[in-house]
Motif scaffolding. Structure first.
Motif, PDB file in Angstrom:
ATOM      1  N   PRO A  61      -2.033  -1.855 -10.580  1.00  0.00           N
ATOM      2  CA  PRO A  61      -1.654  -1.080 -11.765  1.00  0.00           C
ATOM      3  C   PRO A  61      -1.566   0.421 -11.470  1.00  0.00           C
ATOM      4  CG  PRO A  61      -3.939  -1.782 -11.926  1.00  0.00           C
ATOM      5  CD  PRO A  61      -3.378  -2.414 -10.685  1.00  0.00           C
ATOM      6  N   SER A  62      -2.254   0.865 -10.410  1.00  0.00           N
ATOM      7  CA  SER A  62      -2.242   2.291 -10.062  1.00  0.00           C
ATOM      8  C   SER A  62      -2.584   2.453  -8.589  1.00  0.00           C
ATOM      9  CB  SER A  62      -3.237   3.063 -10.937  1.00  0.00           C
ATOM     10  OG  SER A  62      -4.543   2.542 -10.734  1.00  0.00           O
ATOM     11  N   THR A  63      -2.432   3.666  -8.101  1.00  0.00           N
ATOM     12  CA  THR A  63      -2.683   3.983  -6.701  1.00  0.00           C
ATOM     13  C   THR A  63      -4.182   3.960  -6.400  1.00  0.00           C
ATOM     14  OG1 THR A  63      -0.703   5.356  -6.670  1.00  0.00           O
ATOM     15  CG2 THR A  63      -2.302   5.742  -4.920  1.00  0.00           C
ATOM     16  N   VAL A  64      -4.528   3.426  -5.213  1.00  0.00           N
ATOM     17  CA  VAL A  64      -5.912   3.430  -4.745  1.00  0.00           C
ATOM     18  C   VAL A  64      -5.987   4.192  -3.416  1.00  0.00           C
ATOM     19  CG1 VAL A  64      -6.588   1.322  -5.966  1.00  0.00           C
ATOM     20  CG2 VAL A  64      -5.624   1.152  -3.666  1.00  0.00           C
ATOM     21  N   HIS A  65      -7.174   4.757  -3.127  1.00  0.00           N
ATOM     22  CA  HIS A  65      -7.332   5.634  -1.958  1.00  0.00           C
ATOM     23  C   HIS A  65      -8.589   5.280  -1.173  1.00  0.00           C
ATOM     24  CE1 HIS A  65      -4.423   8.566  -3.615  1.00  0.00           C
ATOM     25  NE2 HIS A  65      -4.939   8.221  -4.778  1.00  0.00           N
ATOM     26  N   SER A  66      -8.586   5.680   0.086  1.00  0.00           N
ATOM     27  CA  SER A  66      -9.798   5.667   0.908  1.00  0.00           C
ATOM     28  C   SER A  66      -9.751   6.887   1.810  1.00  0.00           C
ATOM     29  CB  SER A  66      -9.898   4.385   1.744  1.00  0.00           C
ATOM     30  OG  SER A  66      -8.895   4.379   2.747  1.00  0.00           O
ATOM     31  N   ASP A  67     -10.886   7.257   2.336  1.00  0.00           N
ATOM     32  CA  ASP A  67     -10.980   8.410   3.227  1.00  0.00           C
ATOM     33  C   ASP A  67     -12.083   8.103   4.223  1.00  0.00           C
ATOM     34  OD1 ASP A  67     -11.283  10.878   4.484  1.00  0.00           O
ATOM     35  OD2 ASP A  67     -11.223  12.027   2.617  1.00  0.00           O
ATOM     36  N   ILE A  68     -11.708   7.858   5.494  1.00  0.00           N
ATOM     37  CA  ILE A  68     -12.714   7.558   6.513  1.00  0.00           C
ATOM     38  C   ILE A  68     -12.517   8.466   7.715  1.00  0.00           C
ATOM     39  CG2 ILE A  68     -13.111   5.170   5.802  1.00  0.00           C
ATOM     40  CD1 ILE A  68     -11.286   4.222   8.031  1.00  0.00           C
ATOM     41  N   ASP A  93     -12.092  -2.437  -3.876  1.00  0.00           N
ATOM     42  CA  ASP A  93     -12.418  -2.620  -5.289  1.00  0.00           C
ATOM     43  C   ASP A  93     -11.182  -2.511  -6.193  1.00  0.00           C
ATOM     44  OD1 ASP A  93     -15.185  -2.942  -4.807  1.00  0.00           O
ATOM     45  OD2 ASP A  93     -15.387  -0.774  -4.561  1.00  0.00           O
ATOM     46  N   ALA A  94     -10.012  -2.638  -5.591  1.00  0.00           N
ATOM     47  CA  ALA A  94      -8.770  -2.480  -6.366  1.00  0.00           C
ATOM     48  C   ALA A  94      -8.577  -3.652  -7.328  1.00  0.00           C
ATOM     49  CB  ALA A  94      -7.569  -2.389  -5.427  1.00  0.00           C
ATOM     50  N   VAL A  95      -8.059  -3.335  -8.498  1.00  0.00           N
ATOM     51  CA  VAL A  95      -7.688  -4.359  -9.478  1.00  0.00           C
ATOM     52  C   VAL A  95      -6.282  -4.844  -9.116  1.00  0.00           C
ATOM     53  CG1 VAL A  95      -7.156  -4.764 -11.909  1.00  0.00           C
ATOM     54  CG2 VAL A  95      -9.083  -3.291 -11.280  1.00  0.00           C
TER      55      VAL A  95
END
Length: 194
Positions: free
Chosen positions: A7-14, A121-123
């Motif tokens: 439904p929307s953009t998801v992010h990560s930062d490692i 944890d993305a929907v």
């Protein structure tokens, strides 16, 4: 096969051995929309060494290692998207190089982890194939057909009024045959369907 989108953009930062990997997964409708989003990412991150990506959008797929060794970035991103049964999405990883080479295995793990973490944890929402049904009908049948569209939770994409009423109804593709039958019953066979 059931596929899903976001439904929307998801992010990560490692951070891995001084390199920073920004994972982004966003819903897109087409390859053109994805290319537009990639250009925007490049403009937002002018100092990035690489913007690697993979796309799954209704049969329009693609990927790019963007200068990383072949098969170490685009393919791992694509595999994570496929593992999550996604479609209509662009997965991208923006890499800021930290000065330490990671090797092919390290790169594959880094790009895989960046996308997998973004999706952790993305929907997910089910992606339903839709079709347009064009209906020509008499004015006397319009109110009844509009009520039916509302009751069925279909979308009235377009309505034109001339000698007859022309409606474009957007509905799940797997409901097309039933909808045709229902419309013919509703209008006592007067509706013309395309």
């Amino acid at each position: 096969m059931t596929t899903y989108t976001l439904p929307s953009t998801v992010h990560s930062d490692i951070e891995i051995r001084k390199s920073r990997f920004l994972g982004i997964v966003m819903p897109v409708e087409s390859r053109d929309a994805a290319m537009h989003q990639l250009q925007a990412l490049r403009e937002q991150h002018p100092g990035a060494a690489h913007v690697c990506w993979a796309l799954l959008a209704g049969g329009q797929s693609g990927m790019s290692d963007d200068g990383e060794p072949s098969g170490t970035a685009g393919r791992p991103i694509l595999e994570v998207l496929r593992h999550h049964e996604l479609d209509g999405v662009l997965g991208a990883v923006v890499r800021y190089y930290g000065g330490i080479k990671l090797g092919a295995g390290g790169l594959v793990r880094a790009y895989t982890d960046a996308i997998a973490l973004a999706l952790k944890d993305a929907v997910r929402i089910e992606r339903i194939a839709r079709s347009d049904l064009i209906v020509a009908l008499e004015y006397a049948d319009e109110a009844r057909v509009r009520r039916w569209i509302e009751q069925m939770h279909y979308e009235l994409a377009e309505a034109c009024h001339g000698e007859a009423v022309r409606l474009v109804v957007r509905l799940p593709s797997d409901r097309l045959a039933d909808a045709r039958d229902e419309l013919l019953t509703l209008t006592d066979g007067r509706a013309l369907l395309r």
